[in-house]
Design an enzyme around this catalytic site. Sequence first.
Site, PDB file in Angstrom:
ATOM      1  CD  GLU A 106      47.345  34.196  36.672  1.00  0.00           C
ATOM      2  OE1 GLU A 106      46.565  34.376  37.623  1.00  0.00           O
ATOM      3  OE2 GLU A 106      48.504  34.672  36.645  1.00  0.00           O
TER       4      GLU A 106
ATOM      5  CD  GLU B 190      46.694  31.423  40.756  1.00  0.00           C
ATOM      6  OE1 GLU B 190      46.863  32.636  41.043  1.00  0.00           O
ATOM      7  OE2 GLU B 190      47.448  30.800  39.990  1.00  0.00           O
TER       8      GLU B 190
END
Length: 479
Positions: A170, A379
């Site tokens: 991320e 995720e």
Amino acid sequence: MLHEKLKAFPNDFLWGAASAAYQVEGAWNIDGKGVSNWDKFVRIPGKTFKGTNGDVAVDHYHRYKEDIALMAEMGLKTYRFSVAWSRIYPDGQGEVNQKGLDFYNQLIDELIKYSIEPIVTIYHWDLPQALQDKYGGWESREIIEDFKNYSITLFKEFGDRVKYWVSLNEQNVFTKSGYQTAMHPPGVKDDKLFYQVNHHANLANAAAIKAFRKYVPNGMIGPSFAYIPTYAATSKPEDVLAAENAEEFINYWWMDVYAWGKYPKTIWEYLDEKGIAPKVQENDFKLLKEGKPDFMGVNYYQTTTYEKNPIDGVTMEGNFNTTGKKGTLEDTGVPGLFKTVKNEHLEKTNWDWNIDPQGLRIGLRRITNRYGLPILISENGLGEYDTVNEDGTVHDDYRIEYLKTHLKAIQEAMTDGVEMIGYCVWSFTDLLSWLNGFQKRYGFVYVNQHEEGEHDLRRIKKKSFYWYKDVIESNGENL
């Protein structure tokens, strides 16, 4: 498109779960580990929910065998975890901490003992504070070489047993939250610096992937991107344009660089006009093109809907819900580009995150059609309040419904032609949720850890644990 019959999940599909070092390990200052930026940041009053920190987290450092035994009981095919940079290099560079390498070697060996495929994340937000102090961390091009050297250390040490790697987790979140909203370390608000920091992270990512080819020639590596697909609020052309702006600024600005080694032209022109485009050097784009990943890692939680934002419109200063009080999230935007707006067609979590499984299917198709890369869902999960009943059970049917609908969306996307590697639920055990403390729970396994009161860290299997076990055993047939 509607399908009469959905494709089955591949026989080698990686059914998994994920975690991050700072959120689970604890042991923040033992066995030679150095201080990370998060170790320091959480000690600033008011930064996290009730001052929670990762000093102990859920003590995975000392309980990893117990946790992996639970993974094996579930039948997990893969476990994605991150390495704490400051556990390997306490100062971010220089001398290696052998005890740090020993821990991750033992963790990997324990996973392999139970035939659980390890997926190693090289960087999941915890920068050695020594590098922040020395040259500003990601603010300096010096970090490119340090990150590459750190990555090579991991490749050489673990590459004989680890096939799948995630380079940066991320990047869009840790750069934006660190340098635009100031919600993460180092807590800076500076748009020009944000774009420069992000460029350095892109170069570090590419340098690590380029080096990977030499040290783990038969492995696969890619970044994990926090993908938030965009919708237009209405069919008004100005709202459609706002959504296009958001998709390019919030998503393609990163994924285009990962896949193609170049930035979207319209955004570059805009940033250049504003005087905030990153400074680049002669061979930067050559390196970026040499860092093409083997897959696109996707962390998916929600979609966001956008409408036109006038030149004097809302900014990024709106309230972000870190308390779990539903309805406290405020709309934000960039004047002249886009503004978020509530999507009345979607339910929200208590943290005001949109629940949109169909958005995952849409996002997977966009990535496939634009980049042609296989996809690893690194995720996806639901953060909610969980309660232990008097009989010691945790009935999280809401989590089961969330995961079930998202897995169906993945199966629909595969039937549309998307190539999937695996699916890692966030998370296996409950963990520290960065700014949200321990009240926001994601795990299949409840951990008795709280902001206050008694907390013995005992592990309790939730209802979702048994549901996912059945899903894995049936290879997704029992959704």
